[in-house]
Structures are given as structure tokens and as C-alpha cells.
Design a protein around this motif. Structure first.
Motif, PDB file in Angstrom:
ATOM      1  N   GLU A   5      13.162 -59.806 -42.304  1.00 19.30           N
ATOM      2  CA  GLU A   5      14.053 -60.224 -41.229  1.00 19.30           C
ATOM      3  C   GLU A   5      13.258 -60.590 -39.977  1.00 19.30           C
ATOM      4  O   GLU A   5      12.476 -59.796 -39.469  1.00 19.30           O
ATOM      5  CB  GLU A   5      15.037 -59.107 -40.873  1.00 19.30           C
ATOM      6  N   SER A   6      13.460 -61.788 -39.486  1.00 20.98           N
ATOM      7  CA  SER A   6      12.710 -62.236 -38.312  1.00 20.98           C
ATOM      8  C   SER A   6      13.045 -61.407 -37.074  1.00 20.98           C
ATOM      9  O   SER A   6      12.170 -61.167 -36.236  1.00 20.98           O
ATOM     10  CB  SER A   6      12.958 -63.715 -38.042  1.00 20.98           C
ATOM     11  N   THR A   7      14.274 -60.963 -36.950  1.00 17.94           N
ATOM     12  CA  THR A   7      14.639 -60.160 -35.781  1.00 17.94           C
ATOM     13  C   THR A   7      13.898 -58.823 -35.783  1.00 17.94           C
ATOM     14  O   THR A   7      13.523 -58.325 -34.723  1.00 17.94           O
ATOM     15  CB  THR A   7      16.155 -59.923 -35.707  1.00 17.94           C
ATOM     16  N   THR A   8      13.673 -58.264 -36.949  1.00 17.12           N
ATOM     17  CA  THR A   8      12.920 -57.011 -37.043  1.00 17.12           C
ATOM     18  C   THR A   8      11.475 -57.235 -36.621  1.00 17.12           C
ATOM     19  O   THR A   8      10.910 -56.439 -35.866  1.00 17.12           O
ATOM     20  CB  THR A   8      12.969 -56.449 -38.476  1.00 17.12           C
ATOM     21  N   ARG A   9      10.878 -58.327 -37.067  1.00 20.64           N
ATOM     22  CA  ARG A   9       9.504 -58.642 -36.675  1.00 20.64           C
ATOM     23  C   ARG A   9       9.425 -58.865 -35.166  1.00 20.64           C
ATOM     24  O   ARG A   9       8.502 -58.398 -34.501  1.00 20.64           O
ATOM     25  CB  ARG A   9       8.992 -59.873 -37.430  1.00 20.64           C
ATOM     26  N   GLU A  10      10.399 -59.573 -34.634  1.00 22.26           N
ATOM     27  CA  GLU A  10      10.424 -59.834 -33.194  1.00 22.26           C
ATOM     28  C   GLU A  10      10.556 -58.537 -32.394  1.00 22.26           C
ATOM     29  O   GLU A  10       9.822 -58.304 -31.430  1.00 22.26           O
ATOM     30  CB  GLU A  10      11.580 -60.778 -32.846  1.00 22.26           C
ATOM     31  N   LEU A  11      11.483 -57.679 -32.802  1.00 23.71           N
ATOM     32  CA  LEU A  11      11.680 -56.413 -32.097  1.00 23.71           C
ATOM     33  C   LEU A  11      10.448 -55.519 -32.197  1.00 23.71           C
ATOM     34  O   LEU A  11      10.088 -54.845 -31.228  1.00 23.71           O
ATOM     35  CB  LEU A  11      12.914 -55.686 -32.639  1.00 23.71           C
ATOM     36  N   CYS A  12       9.790 -55.524 -33.338  1.00 31.46           N
ATOM     37  CA  CYS A  12       8.552 -54.752 -33.490  1.00 31.46           C
ATOM     38  C   CYS A  12       7.493 -55.233 -32.509  1.00 31.46           C
ATOM     39  O   CYS A  12       6.792 -54.426 -31.884  1.00 31.46           O
ATOM     40  CB  CYS A  12       8.016 -54.853 -34.914  1.00 31.46           C
ATOM     41  N   CYS A  13       7.380 -56.535 -32.356  1.00 35.82           N
ATOM     42  CA  CYS A  13       6.404 -57.087 -31.411  1.00 35.82           C
ATOM     43  C   CYS A  13       6.768 -56.739 -29.974  1.00 35.82           C
ATOM     44  O   CYS A  13       5.891 -56.411 -29.170  1.00 35.82           O
ATOM     45  CB  CYS A  13       6.296 -58.597 -31.585  1.00 35.82           C
ATOM     46  N   HIS A  14       8.063 -56.792 -29.652  1.00 39.88           N
ATOM     47  CA  HIS A  14       8.490 -56.414 -28.300  1.00 39.88           C
ATOM     48  C   HIS A  14       8.191 -54.937 -28.039  1.00 39.88           C
ATOM     49  O   HIS A  14       7.689 -54.584 -26.962  1.00 39.88           O
ATOM     50  CB  HIS A  14       9.983 -56.687 -28.087  1.00 39.88           C
ATOM     51  N   CYS A  15       8.492 -54.084 -29.003  1.00 42.49           N
ATOM     52  CA  CYS A  15       8.212 -52.650 -28.844  1.00 42.49           C
ATOM     53  C   CYS A  15       6.716 -52.398 -28.706  1.00 42.49           C
ATOM     54  O   CYS A  15       6.282 -51.614 -27.848  1.00 42.49           O
ATOM     55  CB  CYS A  15       8.762 -51.859 -30.028  1.00 42.49           C
ATOM     56  N   LEU A  16       5.925 -53.058 -29.530  1.00 45.22           N
ATOM     57  CA  LEU A  16       4.480 -52.912 -29.444  1.00 45.22           C
ATOM     58  C   LEU A  16       3.976 -53.390 -28.082  1.00 45.22           C
ATOM     59  O   LEU A  16       3.110 -52.752 -27.471  1.00 45.22           O
ATOM     60  CB  LEU A  16       3.809 -53.692 -30.573  1.00 45.22           C
TER      61      LEU A  16
END
Length: 106
Positions: A5-16
Motif C-alpha cells: 500500500e502506497s499510503t503505508t509507505r508514505e506514512l512510514c516515511c513521514h514517521c521516520l
């Protein structure tokens, strides 16, 4: 950082990004010295996400990579150094140069 899921990858990057933004350079260096695998696996995964097919993921990755590089760089009095090796810096530079060809203005 690896999910279908692209949204999961995006949120992971934001959290990181948020974590890397808040952590001190000394704490980051301590983590790196305690377990180099943690940091050594982080930047290759971020570089992989620069090639993601979704623009928001690539943009979030750029921010995370920016914070990562800020922490890896050490502006000490004896002269600036970078905890990353030359080959790692070349790999990052090469990946970023390739991204300059992206038609998206951001």
C-alpha cells in the motif's frame, strides 16, 4: 518501508522523518555505534523508495533522506565528516541525480 500500500509507505516515511528530525546528532551517532545494521539498512531502503511509482511516497522519502543525511554529517571543529562511506555517498548522489529527471516540479 516495504508494503504493497502506497499510503503505508508514505506514512512510514513521514514517521521516520519526524523521528529523525527530533533525534539529536549525538543520539543518532550512539545508535549507529551500538548497531550499525540499523542505520546501514535505512538509507538503501530510502533510496529504493525514491523510485516509488507514487509521488507522495517519493516526496516523503526525500524529506526522510534529508533528515538522515543531516544526522550523518558531522560538522566538527577538526573539519566536517560524514559517517557514511564514500561508496554510500556515491550511491546516494547517483540516486538523487537520477531523480532530477523526474518531470514533477516538486
Amino acid at each position: 518501508l516495504e508494503d504493497t500500500e502506497s499510503t503505508t509507505r508514505e506514512l512510514c516515511c513521514h514517521c521516520l522523518s519526524l523521528i529523525l528530525e527530533q533525534i539529536s546528532r549525538n543520539d543518532f551517532q550512539s545508535i549507529w555505534e551500538a548497531d550499525t545494521r540499523v542505520v546501514d539498512t535505512l538509507y538503501p531502503r530510502l533510496l529504493m523508495l525514491l523510485d516509488d511509482s507514487h509521488d507522495p511516497v517519493r516526496m516523503a522519502t526525500c524529506t526522510a533522506l534529508q533528515h538522515f543525511l543531516r544526522l550523518a554529517y558531522n560538522p566538527c571543529e577538526e573539519g566536517p565528516t560524514c559517517r557514511l562511506g564514500v561508496s554510500s555517498l556515491e550511491e546516494i548522489t547517483s540516486s538523487l541525480i537520477i531523480q532530477l529527471d523526474d518531470p514533477d516540479a516538486e
